[in-house]
Structures are given as structure tokens and as C-alpha cells.
Design an enzyme around this catalytic site. Structure first.
Site: not given
Length: 562
Positions: A101, A154, A172, A243-244, A267, A415
Site C-alpha cells: 500500500y 484523486r 486496500k 476510495e480516492d 479518505d 501522502n
């Protein structure tokens, strides 16, 4: 070879069995199994245990020098033999988590089309929007209980990666299994390909995604609605993790669907929960409550606002009113402090904006107070970075904070590591060793003035596997704010510093199995209290959690005809 649990009845044989990652055991197939499943001669003659296989795999893993090549190797094992993959991962979790990850998964997403070997999960393109039900039926897994879905817009701090974003759901879900014990047979990564605005990808002849710009908002909303309705038809009760997704979609999607289906956004909510848990542990080091602290955020997007909202929930649980909690939180974006007179604020930003009338005593020269102005005027106890902009926490910002606060809590959370607001070594140097530091990406210990400082990583893996395990164990209909709050509290209670075991804010990654079970129990209890799941006694809940916790062990196979 020793085999565990009841026999598993398998309809596959020969090469088909060897090519099924969930079932393949490779050289661990026994003599009897090789004969029964037409495998004799298809494998080397030696019969190996999973321990022997894992030892060889680890030797091969260590032969690769770069993180991205190690990542590619681990993914190859996963696509060949999932049980061996998870045995290897759990045996070396702390070492391999940054490979499978963050931060290495970011490189894998950027290089997705270049390093693509084989398919995993589902790819659903906008052009196939009328075939979603058929696509879901094509999934190789029939009993899906957890889905992680992204649209790739993103990805970490890397922006729009298009179809390359698929690396995130894959990684994930690997951690859902390794840390939360959720069987890989129940997990499904999904990539929603709605195009990309990344010109570099659109011009790349190797790019494997749809070659068009991202679709319009009304088309996007309709597409997402079709997908979510199709998923709940196919797998009622599935837990769906967003996610993202980019800021314009992340919070609206969560708010639109969280009361309709069992879903959450890692997130926003997972990051918030792990951050609050780490803050609670840091406050205990200071002998303070979180409700006694003033907090500055740098970055007022969905992640930052999600953390701020969860902090407010914790502060109100400690006795503050919502308005009192709001006055202690200061959101700073690229224009300065977020204030109620700003134009163009989104709903979730407006809810956290400071009232201009409350800041009459502040002195600042620009239209809105800068970060440094806020540090001078608010004198915060906590500084959190979720901006994705490297170097925003300057020496002047940190030293100003350290002059006003005896033990500042400073969390540069962006990050991957190349986007971190400040490096821990600099934070400790500029604060003269006073700061309590945690980061979003992994950093090693820091030595300053003859003392060793452990640097906690606010990794969502501390939280989301336990939430998933708890939701599945009680079959919760939703993921509530209180479930997230008790997950934070459970994480804080597991802090070594809170238990007289040193200064580390967070437990070692190798302790995540027990932590995930503890979080699952706390989450399951709240789900029952809130009427989101049928009530069971504590012993039954613990038994369900243990029974649901999958372990990477081989089972003996018996052949069955269909």
C-alpha cells in the site's frame, strides 16, 4: 502436509484449479489431492508446507531491490496463490505494508498500464453503463461482502490517475484481509472508468483506460446511482467503501448514500477516525482532553473537513456544545483562514468556517489570515496538514507554535511522503524536541539532542479493517458516526504510551490482528445499540468475530462433480 478446518469440496481440477488463485495451493497439494484432482505431473514432486513456500517466497521477495519491483512480485503471488500471498504478508506485515500500500502503491498506480500483468476485480466503464448488472454477474466471486470502489480522480496526493487508480482498491482490500481477517473470497475491487483529465495518460499509447475526458456531472451522478443500485441488487447487505474520489464528489456521495446503504468513505471517515484516535493518545501524553485543545488544519478539502467533523463529535462527547467545538477549529486553505465571508465555499466548508465577528481582535494584513497569522493569533495546540503540498509547515510556523505551547501536537498527514508538509526530523528540530509528531506516510525514528523519538504513522489500516470486521460480524445496515468514534477510542486505548509501554502513540503493525478484533467488538456493540443490527450477547459477538476472522491456512480438498 498439515491441513486445517473442515474439508473443502472443489469442482475444479487440473490446470483450472492451479489457475484459480483462491484455491491454488501449488506445491502444497498432497499426494492424495494431486491424484484426485488430476494434478500429478503438473507440479514438482516435492510436497511442501505453507511455511516452506513462504520461506522461498520471502527469499525471492528480498532479491528485488526497488519497492516497485517488490510490489509487482507480491501482486504476482496474489494472482497465483492468495493463501500464500496473505501468509507472506501477515508474516512480514510491518515490512511489506509500505510495499503493498502507501507509499509504493502510488508508484504502481502511476505505472498501472506499464506494469499490468493480469486482471483483478471489475472494471466498469461509462460506455457500459447499461450493462452494469451483467458485469456484476461476471465477477468471479459470488459471495461478495466488501467492495472498495474508486473512479481514480484523486489518487493519494497524485491526482487523476484514471484507470491506474485500480491499484488503490486492490491494495486496500489486501489490508482488509491481512489486518481484518476478511476472507479474500468476500472482497471485490471495482474501478469506475469515467475517463480522465490527465493529458499525459490520454496521450500515452499504453494507457488501458477509456480515452476521453471525464464525463459531465449529471452523467456522473446518474452513472454512480446506477452502479450503487446494481450492487445492492446483486449483493444485498454488502459494505461499500468509497476510495480516492475527488473533493467535488467525495462528500456529496457519502452524504447522499450513507443513510441508504452500508457505505463509508475511508479518505473522509477512516482518516478522521485514525487521526482522532491518534490525537486522543497524544492528548493523554499531555494529560489533556481533546476538548481542551485548539486545532488548526492546513487543507480544507473533504479529508480535512472530515477529520474536523469527527473531532467535533469527540469534543461534544467530552461535554462541549457543537458551537463551542467549532470555535476551537480553524481551517486554512490556499486563500487563508476559512471564514464565513468567503465566496465559493462548499456546504461542508461553510459548516466549519470561522465567524468574522469572532476575530475582531486578530491582526492580519491580507484579506484573510494566513497560516502564520493563525499561528500567532489562535495559538493552537494542534496542527494538522492534509494539503498535499510539501513544505507548508515552515520553520517559522513550527517555531511560532512551539513558543506558545509547551507540547505542540503536529501531524503532517499528506501522502505519499514526497507531499508531506514537513519532515518529522525538521518538526522536532524546529520545536526543540517538544512536538508530538505523527505522519500520514511511514517515517523512521528520529534522533534529536541525544533522544530517540518514535514517529507514529496515522495509517487508516489501524481502523478500517476492524470496522469492516465488525460490520460483517453483526450484519450492520449502516456505518454510523458513533461507530467511527468508538473505533477511535479503541485505537487510543491500544496506544503503548497509554499503557506504560514507551512513548509510541500507536501500536506496531504486527499487533493489528487483536486491535482489529477489539475495534470490531466495539463497532458491533454500537451497531446493536443504535438498532442497526440484531442484538446478541457479548460472548456470541466475540465468537462471531473469531469465526469470521480468516487465516491464511490451507484446507484439505475433496473433489465433487457438478
Amino acid at each position: 502436509m498439515p491441513q486445517t478446518q473442515r474439508p473443502l469440496y472443489i469442482p475444479y481440477s487440473g490446470p483450472n484449479l492451479l489457475e484459480t488463485p483462491l484455491l491454488n495451493k501449488g506445491s502444497a497439494f498432497s499426494k492424495e489431492e494431486r491424484a484426485a484432482f488430476n494434478l500429478t505431473g503438473l507440479l514438482p514432486p516435492r510436497y511442501e508446507s505453507i511455511e516452506e513456500q513462504a520461506e522461498r517466497a520471502y527469499m525471492q521477495y528480498r532479491s528485488f531491490e526497488t519497492p516497485i519491483n517488490k510490489h509487482i512480485y507480491l501482486r504476482a503471488i496474489q494472482d497465483n496463490n492468495e493463501t500464500l500471498f496473505y501468509r507472506l504478508l501477515t508474516d512480514h506485515l510491518e515490512e511489506m505494508m509500505p510495499i503493498i500500500y502507501t507509499p509504493t502503491v502510488g508508484d504502481a498506480c502511476e505505472k498501472f498500464s506499464d506494469i499490468y500483468r493480469s486482471s483483478r476485480g471489475l472494471f466498469i466503464s461509462y460506455s457500459e453503463r447499461d450493462q452494469i448488472d451483467d458485469i456484476l454477474r461476471n465477477a468471479t466471486k459470488q459471495k461478495v461482502k466488501v467492495i472498495v470502489v474508486t473512479d481514480g480522480e484523486r489518487i493519494l496526493g497524485l491526482g487523476d490517475q484514471g484507470i491506474g487508480g485500480m491499484g488503490i482498491p486492490i491494495g486496500k482490500l489486501s489490508l482488509y484481509t491481512a489486518c481484518g481477517g476478511i476472507s479474500p473470497a468476500y472482497t471485490l475491487p471495482v474501478m469506475l472508468d469515467v475517463g480522465t483529465n490527465n493529458e499525459k495518460l490520454l496521450e500515452d499509447p499504453m494507457y488501458m483506460g477509456a480515452r476521453h475526458k471525464r464525463i459531465e456531472q449529471d452523467e456522473y451522478d446518474e452513472f454512480l446511482d446506477k452502479f450503487i443500485k446494481a450492487v445492492t441488487r446483486r449483493w444485498p447487505g454488502v459494505m461499500l467503501q468509497f476510495e480516492d474520489f475527488a473533493q467535488p464528489n467525495a462528500m456529496p456521495l457519502l452524504r447522499r448514500y450513507r443513510d441508504e446503504v452500508c457505505c463509508f468513505n475511508d479518505d473522509i471517515q477512516g482518516t478522521a477516525s485514525v487521526t482522532v484516535g491518534t490525537l486522543l493518545a497524544a492528548c493523554r501524553q499531555k494529560g489533556k482532553k481533546l476538548s481542551e485543545q485548539k486545532v488548526v488544519f492546513v487543507g480544507a478539502g473533504s479529508a480535512g473537513c472530515g477529520i474536523a467533523e469527527q473531532i467535533m463529535i469527540q469534543m461534544t462527547a467530552e461535554g462541549l456544545t457543537e458551537e463551542q467545538a467549532k470555535r476551537q477549529i480553524f481551517m486554512v486553505d490556499r486563500f487563508g483562514l476559512v471564514m464565513d465571508t468567503m465566496d465559493g465555499l462548499r456546504d461542508f466548508q461553510q459548516a466549519l468556517a470561522q465567524k468574522t465577528s469572532d476575530l475582531n481582535a486578530w491582526e492580519y494584513s491580507g484579506e484573510y489570515p494566513s497560516l502564520l497569522d493563525v499561528m500567532h493569533c489562535a495559538e493552537p495546540d494542534i496542527l494538522i496538514g492534509v494539503s498535499g503540498q510539501a513544505g507548508l509547515f515552515t520553520e517559522q510556523v513550527i517555531s511560532t507554535m512551539a513558543k506558545n505551547v509547551e507540547r505542540p501536537i503536529i501531524f503532517p498527514l499528506s501522502n505519499p511522503s514526497k507531499h508531506v508538509e514537513a519532515h518529522p526530523a525538521d518538526v522536532l528540530k524546529w520545536s526543540e524536541g517538544k512536538a508530538i509528531v505523527a505522519t500520514g506516510s511511514p517515517f523512521g525514528e528520529v534522533e534529536y539532542d541525544g533522544r530517540i523519538y518514535p514517529i507514529a504513522q496515522c495509517n487508516n489500516s489501524y481502523i478500517f479493517p476492524g470496522i469492516g470486521l465488525g460490520v460483517l460480524s453483526v450484519k450492520s445496515e449502516r456505518v454510523s458516526d458513533e461507530m467511527l468514534r468508538v473505533a477511535s477510542k479503541t485505537l487510543a486505548n491500544a496506544s503503548p504510551s497509554a499503557n506504560g509501554k514507551g512513548e509510541a502513540l500507536l501500536p506496531a503493525f504486527n499487533d493489528l490482528t487483536q486491535l482489529s478484533k477489539d475495534i470490531a467488538f466495539a463497532v458491533g456493540k454500537v451497531a446493536q445499540q443504535e438498532g442497526l443490527a440484531l442484538e446478541i450477547d457479548d460472548d456470541t459477538l466475540r465468537e462471531r468475530i473469531d469465526n469470521n476472522f480468516w487465516k491464511p491456512e490451507y484446507r484439505f480438498y475433496k473433489r465433487v462433480s457438478i
